[in-house]
Design a protein around this motif. Structure first.
Motif, short mmCIF file in Angstrom:
data_model
loop_
_atom_site.label_atom_id
_atom_site.label_comp_id
_atom_site.label_asym_id
_atom_site.label_seq_id
_atom_site.Cartn_x
_atom_site.Cartn_y
_atom_site.Cartn_z
N UNK A 75 0.77 -1.10 -0.40
CA UNK A 75 0.37 0.00 0.13
C UNK A 75 1.13 1.63 -0.14
N UNK A 76 1.61 1.33 0.77
CA UNK A 76 2.40 2.19 0.47
C UNK A 76 3.06 2.64 0.01
N UNK A 77 3.86 1.62 -1.03
CA UNK A 77 4.80 1.69 -2.51
C UNK A 77 3.65 2.04 -3.78
N UNK A 78 2.34 1.71 -3.40
CA UNK A 78 2.09 2.26 -4.73
C UNK A 78 0.70 3.45 -4.58
N UNK A 79 0.94 4.01 -3.04
CA UNK A 79 0.56 5.32 -3.10
C UNK A 79 1.43 5.96 -2.91
N UNK A 80 2.52 6.40 -2.73
CA UNK A 80 3.17 6.99 -2.79
C UNK A 80 4.53 7.04 -3.78
N UNK A 81 5.31 5.89 -4.26
CA UNK A 81 6.46 5.52 -5.12
C UNK A 81 5.31 5.44 -6.37
N UNK A 82 4.27 4.39 -7.08
CA UNK A 82 3.74 4.30 -8.59
C UNK A 82 2.31 4.97 -8.12
N UNK A 83 1.84 5.33 -7.42
CA UNK A 83 0.86 6.11 -7.57
C UNK A 83 -0.37 5.26 -8.69
N UNK A 84 -0.51 4.15 -8.08
CA UNK A 84 -1.52 2.91 -8.95
C UNK A 84 -2.55 2.53 -7.87
N UNK A 85 -3.73 3.34 -8.48
CA UNK A 85 -4.63 3.41 -7.58
C UNK A 85 -5.01 1.69 -6.84
N UNK A 86 -5.38 1.37 -7.98
CA UNK A 86 -5.86 -0.40 -8.24
C UNK A 86 -5.33 -1.05 -7.83
N UNK A 87 -3.79 -1.10 -7.36
CA UNK A 87 -2.82 -1.62 -7.05
C UNK A 87 -2.81 -1.52 -4.96
N UNK A 88 -3.48 0.11 -4.51
CA UNK A 88 -3.14 -0.05 -3.29
C UNK A 88 -4.95 -0.32 -2.99
N UNK A 89 -6.15 0.44 -3.70
CA UNK A 89 -7.26 -0.92 -3.23
C UNK A 89 -6.95 -2.60 -3.22
N UNK A 90 -6.60 -2.94 -3.73
CA UNK A 90 -6.29 -4.88 -3.58
C UNK A 90 -5.99 -5.10 -2.78
N UNK A 91 -4.69 -4.33 -2.00
CA UNK A 91 -3.96 -4.58 -1.02
C UNK A 91 -4.54 -4.62 0.31
#
Length: 284
Positions: A75-91
């Motif tokens: 979640x930290x990686x997807x929101x701060x470094x990848x900006x990938x909303x779908x990865x953040x939501x799934x995790x």
């Protein structure tokens, strides 16, 4: 005819060109840059959770904790470094599910507090037979209570007291058993008080005690309602086997401790029958 040739014939020119471009793009001539350290920490947590040995008693708790930590890193990686909303939501979803499992497993492993009066019978009678504390707590937390008898008070009077009402274990003190005024044996703590009567009347209710049981000291005992205990044990097969074994063992001890052979034939027959019904220790 090659696969590319077949595709070229079947598809339009523009589609064939798209497939060729996609094939060229899939060739990893230039690898992308390595992801951020947080991404790798997440995968390390997942790997550690999967290699925890199953023989470890807390392995499921450690597994769920590792998965929670790994999802948090993702979640930290997807929101701060990848900006990938779908990865953040799934995790985030996986984190909630694993955290609920983690809390439940920790709750199940909580220490079970056994009442001070009951610790003796648990450690000496039930714990050696691998009865878990939570199961013992259920057994002693319902349809039973702790009662007392003053010195000289009767627990049962021969030919008067019904055997259908209860089953008891002596916690403190000493009781004496007699038949028509003749002393037979004593009952000491961590022993059933009325095991022969309980076993001999399982199939034939309405019987009376054939012996008198009297408090020789100030006594404390645990008393179950016989009918409700029977219903409870029907739903707990392992505890049912435990009771059969403990009662059989208790009856055997009482037979060996008999002090007076002048019992009537009826009493001897009843005791012999329950002795033959004594079972082997249950297997876990």
């Amino acid at each position: 005819m090659t696969t590319e040739r077949i595709i070229a014939i079947m598809l339009p020119v523009n589609s064939t060109a798209g497939i060729q471009n996609a094939t060229e793009d899939e060739v990893c001539e230039n690898w992308r840059e390595i992801h951020h350290l947080v991404f790798h920490l997440a995968n390390v947590c997942f790997a550690l959770g999967l290699v925890i040995p199953t023989m470890l008693s807390l392995h499921m708790i450690f597994l769920r904790a590792s998965l929670c930590l790994g999802c948090s890193f993702f979640i930290l990686w997807a929101s701060l470094y990848r900006c990938a909303l779908d990865i953040m939501i799934w995790n985030s979803t996986f984190l909630v599910i694993n955290f609920m499992h983690f809390i439940y497993l920790v709750y199940k492993k909580r220490p079970i507090k056994i009442e001070k009066e009951l610790k003796g019978i648990y450690h000496k009678m039930f714990e050696p037979l691998h009865v878990p504390p939570e199961q013992f707590k259920r057994l002693t937390g319902q349809f039973c209570n702790i009662q007392t008898l003053q010195k000289g008070q009767p627990y049962a009077v021969e030919d008067k007291t019904s055997v259908d009402d209860r089953l008891s274990i002596l916690l403190r003190g000493k009781m004496k058993v007699s038949y028509r005024g003749h002393f037979l044996h004593n009952i000491y703590p961590n022993a059933y008080i009325d095991s022969p009567e309980f076993r001999s009347t399982e199939m034939d209710r309405g019987e009376k005690f054939q012996v008198s049981i009297t408090a020789d000291d100030n006594c404390v005992y645990l008393c179950w309602s016989r009918e409700r205990l029977t219903y409870f044990l029907e739903a707990e097969p392992y505890l049912y086997e435990i009771f059969k074994y403990l009662i059989g063992k208790d009856i055997t001890n009482k037979l060996y401790s008999l002090n007076d052979p002048t019992l009537s034939d009826k009493v001897l027959l009843a005791l012999d029958m329950v002795f033959l019904l004594a079972d082997q220790p249950p297997k876990n």
